[in-house]
Design an enzyme around this catalytic site. Structure first.
Site, PDB file in Angstrom:
ATOM      1  N   ASN A 205       0.869  -1.170   0.000  1.00 15.03           N
ATOM      2  CA  ASN A 205       0.000   0.000   0.000  1.00 15.03           C
ATOM      3  C   ASN A 205       0.910   1.225   0.000  1.00 15.03           C
ATOM      4  O   ASN A 205       1.557   1.515   0.992  1.00 15.03           O
ATOM      5  CB  ASN A 205      -0.900  -0.029   1.248  1.00 15.03           C
ATOM      6  CG  ASN A 205      -1.754   1.226   1.377  1.00 15.03           C
ATOM      7  OD1 ASN A 205      -1.785   2.059   0.473  1.00 15.03           O
ATOM      8  ND2 ASN A 205      -2.428   1.364   2.501  1.00 15.03           N
ATOM      9  N   TRP A 206       0.927   1.910  -1.142  1.00 14.68           N
ATOM     10  CA  TRP A 206       1.837   3.054  -1.277  1.00 14.68           C
ATOM     11  C   TRP A 206       1.263   4.352  -0.688  1.00 14.68           C
ATOM     12  O   TRP A 206       1.945   5.384  -0.693  1.00 14.68           O
ATOM     13  CB  TRP A 206       2.230   3.245  -2.750  1.00 14.68           C
ATOM     14  CG  TRP A 206       3.308   2.298  -3.196  1.00 14.68           C
ATOM     15  CD1 TRP A 206       4.019   1.442  -2.395  1.00 14.68           C
ATOM     16  CD2 TRP A 206       3.831   2.122  -4.517  1.00 14.68           C
ATOM     17  NE1 TRP A 206       4.937   0.744  -3.154  1.00 14.68           N
ATOM     18  CE2 TRP A 206       4.842   1.154  -4.453  1.00 14.68           C
ATOM     19  CE3 TRP A 206       3.519   2.705  -5.761  1.00 14.68           C
ATOM     20  CZ2 TRP A 206       5.563   0.745  -5.583  1.00 14.68           C
ATOM     21  CZ3 TRP A 206       4.230   2.303  -6.888  1.00 14.68           C
ATOM     22  CH2 TRP A 206       5.246   1.325  -6.793  1.00 14.68           C
ATOM     23  N   LYS A 207       0.007   4.300  -0.241  1.00 15.16           N
ATOM     24  CA  LYS A 207      -0.611   5.463   0.422  1.00 15.16           C
ATOM     25  C   LYS A 207      -0.406   6.741  -0.433  1.00 15.16           C
ATOM     26  O   LYS A 207      -0.465   6.670  -1.650  1.00 15.16           O
ATOM     27  CB  LYS A 207      -0.059   5.603   1.845  1.00 15.16           C
ATOM     28  CG  LYS A 207      -0.179   4.279   2.623  1.00 15.16           C
ATOM     29  CD  LYS A 207       0.084   4.379   4.100  1.00 15.16           C
ATOM     30  CE  LYS A 207      -0.093   3.009   4.741  1.00 15.16           C
ATOM     31  NZ  LYS A 207       0.028   3.012   6.190  1.00 15.16           N
TER      32      LYS A 207
ATOM     33  N   HIS B  46      -9.528   0.862   4.710  1.00 20.40           N
ATOM     34  CA  HIS B  46      -8.218   1.044   5.336  1.00 20.40           C
ATOM     35  C   HIS B  46      -8.375   1.938   6.573  1.00 20.40           C
ATOM     36  O   HIS B  46      -9.162   2.881   6.575  1.00 20.40           O
ATOM     37  CB  HIS B  46      -7.207   1.664   4.354  1.00 20.40           C
ATOM     38  CG  HIS B  46      -5.820   1.619   4.927  1.00 20.40           C
ATOM     39  ND1 HIS B  46      -5.359   2.583   5.782  1.00 20.40           N
ATOM     40  CD2 HIS B  46      -4.834   0.694   4.818  1.00 20.40           C
ATOM     41  CE1 HIS B  46      -4.127   2.246   6.167  1.00 20.40           C
ATOM     42  NE2 HIS B  46      -3.789   1.111   5.598  1.00 20.40           N
TER      43      HIS B  46
ATOM     44  N   GLU C 128      -6.735   4.295   7.760  1.00 15.83           N
ATOM     45  CA  GLU C 128      -6.559   5.743   7.578  1.00 15.83           C
ATOM     46  C   GLU C 128      -7.820   6.372   6.994  1.00 15.83           C
ATOM     47  O   GLU C 128      -8.146   7.523   7.293  1.00 15.83           O
ATOM     48  CB  GLU C 128      -5.316   6.011   6.713  1.00 15.83           C
ATOM     49  CG  GLU C 128      -4.040   5.762   7.521  1.00 15.83           C
ATOM     50  CD  GLU C 128      -2.899   5.137   6.763  1.00 15.83           C
ATOM     51  OE1 GLU C 128      -2.872   5.222   5.525  1.00 15.83           O
ATOM     52  OE2 GLU C 128      -2.021   4.542   7.423  1.00 15.83           O
TER      53      GLU C 128
ATOM     54  N   GLU D 181      -5.342  -5.422  10.012  1.00 16.85           N
ATOM     55  CA  GLU D 181      -4.279  -4.484  10.356  1.00 16.85           C
ATOM     56  C   GLU D 181      -4.628  -3.803  11.669  1.00 16.85           C
ATOM     57  O   GLU D 181      -5.481  -2.900  11.694  1.00 16.85           O
ATOM     58  CB  GLU D 181      -4.141  -3.402   9.274  1.00 16.85           C
ATOM     59  CG  GLU D 181      -3.822  -3.942   7.903  1.00 16.85           C
ATOM     60  CD  GLU D 181      -3.258  -2.871   6.974  1.00 16.85           C
ATOM     61  OE1 GLU D 181      -2.126  -3.036   6.524  1.00 16.85           O
ATOM     62  OE2 GLU D 181      -3.944  -1.857   6.728  1.00 16.85           O
TER      63      GLU D 181
ATOM     64  N   GLY E  98       2.423   1.893  10.879  1.00 14.83           N
ATOM     65  CA  GLY E  98       3.336   3.031  10.796  1.00 14.83           C
ATOM     66  C   GLY E  98       3.995   3.375  12.120  1.00 14.83           C
ATOM     67  O   GLY E  98       4.598   4.435  12.271  1.00 14.83           O
TER      68      GLY E  98
ATOM     69  N   SER F 193       3.456  -2.589  10.197  1.00 16.72           N
ATOM     70  CA  SER F 193       4.900  -2.637  10.448  1.00 16.72           C
ATOM     71  C   SER F 193       5.557  -3.945  10.002  1.00 16.72           C
ATOM     72  O   SER F 193       6.469  -4.449  10.658  1.00 16.72           O
ATOM     73  CB  SER F 193       5.199  -2.355  11.924  1.00 16.72           C
ATOM     74  OG  SER F 193       4.793  -1.032  12.254  1.00 16.72           O
TER      75      SER F 193
ATOM     76  N   GLY G  96       3.068  -1.248   4.202  1.00 17.17           N
ATOM     77  CA  GLY G  96       3.090   0.185   3.914  1.00 17.17           C
ATOM     78  C   GLY G  96       4.514   0.657   3.693  1.00 17.17           C
ATOM     79  O   GLY G  96       5.123   0.453   2.635  1.00 17.17           O
ATOM     80  N   GLY G  97       5.101   1.269   4.713  1.00 15.06           N
ATOM     81  CA  GLY G  97       6.419   1.907   4.618  1.00 15.06           C
ATOM     82  C   GLY G  97       7.498   1.065   3.955  1.00 15.06           C
ATOM     83  O   GLY G  97       8.239   1.560   3.093  1.00 15.06           O
TER      84      GLY G  97
END
Ligand code: 13P
Length: 251
Positions: free
Chosen positions: A8-10, A97, A99, A170, A176, A215, A236-237
């Site tokens: 997920n590149w957000k 998601h 967010e 998640e 994150g 994470s 993600g990151g």
């Protein structure tokens, strides 16, 4: 079931940056997902078309959008439809998601509308669920997961092919933050999710991939992927750089 290695590149990467990362990924993977694995990258709307083109260099690789609006077209400023996503060459979409739920303020009912509409219009959907730290500490884990799954999957068309749906668990407190759930937490929570999925989806539940996210990094991906009821990871990151995502894909 193949393991689903999802990124997920957000709100990161322009079209050009997405292409550069995918070209690097294609080179590192020698043009193919490893045996028994599939790759899906959820990219920003503005990068979808170029990312889909670049993904053609990776066998077993797919592109998804990060959000969708539940209507075919209309006066919905700033939104995009399933047909627009598919026209960019993308085949998947994320719904629910954390967010979007907690930062943007999407309701559980709206997540359900998006999921059902996207599935009815030929997209594959990865529905994300997960509890906040406060909910976990108040003993509400099961209630939250049950509510998010029931409302998220309400009105899913009966004819939905089994490969069209995936669930990503998640925990909000692990996204994150560098704080990964322990392997015991993941095993316990994924067992609860699978049980709830069986209640809601019946026999399709065991064929529906259940991913873990929060994470995930090269150092922990292998041990997470080896756990019961973990059919993939949503990253993600650590998915933003081709070399670290490649290490996760190969973990
Ligand atoms: P991180 O891997 O950066 O914790 O993000 C997880 C996530 O939200 C993926 O959807």
């Amino acid at each position: 079931m193949k393991k689903l290695m999802a990124a997920n590149w957000k709100m990161y990467k322009t079209g050009a940056e997405a292409v550069a990362t995918l070209n690097e990924l294609a080179e590192l993977l020698k043009g193919t997902a490893p045996e028994g694995r599939e790759i899906v990258i959820f990219a920003p709307f503005t990068a979808l078309e170029r990312a889909s083109g670049a993904m053609e260099a990776i066998k077993g690789g797919m592109i998804g959008a990060e959000d969708v609006y539940p209507a075919a077209e209309g006066a919905f400023t700033g939104e995009i439809s399933p047909a627009m996503i598919k026209a960019c060459g993308a085949s998947w979409v994320l719904t629910g998601h954390s967010e979007r739920r907690h930062v943007i303020g999407e309701s559980e009912d709206f997540v359900g509308e998006k999921t059902a509409f996207a599935l009815a219009n030929g997209l594959r959907v990865m529905l994300c669920i997960g509890e906040t730290l406060e909910e976990r500490e108040s003993g509400l884990l099961r209630n939250v997961l049950e509510r998010q799954l029931k409302l998220g999957l309400k009105n899913v068309p009966a004819e939905t092919p089994v490969e069209a749906l995936a669930i990503a668990y998640e925990p909000v407190w692990a996204i994150g933050t560098g704080k990964t759930a322990t392997t015991d937490d993941i095993v316990e929570t994924h067992a609860i999710c699978r049980e709830l999925m069986r209640e809601i989806l019946g026999e399709k539940a065991d064929k529906t991939p259940l991913l873990y996210g929060g994470s995930v990094k090269p150092a922990n991906a292998g041990s997470i992927l080896a756990l019961d009821n973990v059919d993939g990871v949503l990253v993600g990151g650590a998915s933003l750089k081709a070399d670290s995502f490649t290490q996760i894909i190969n973990a």
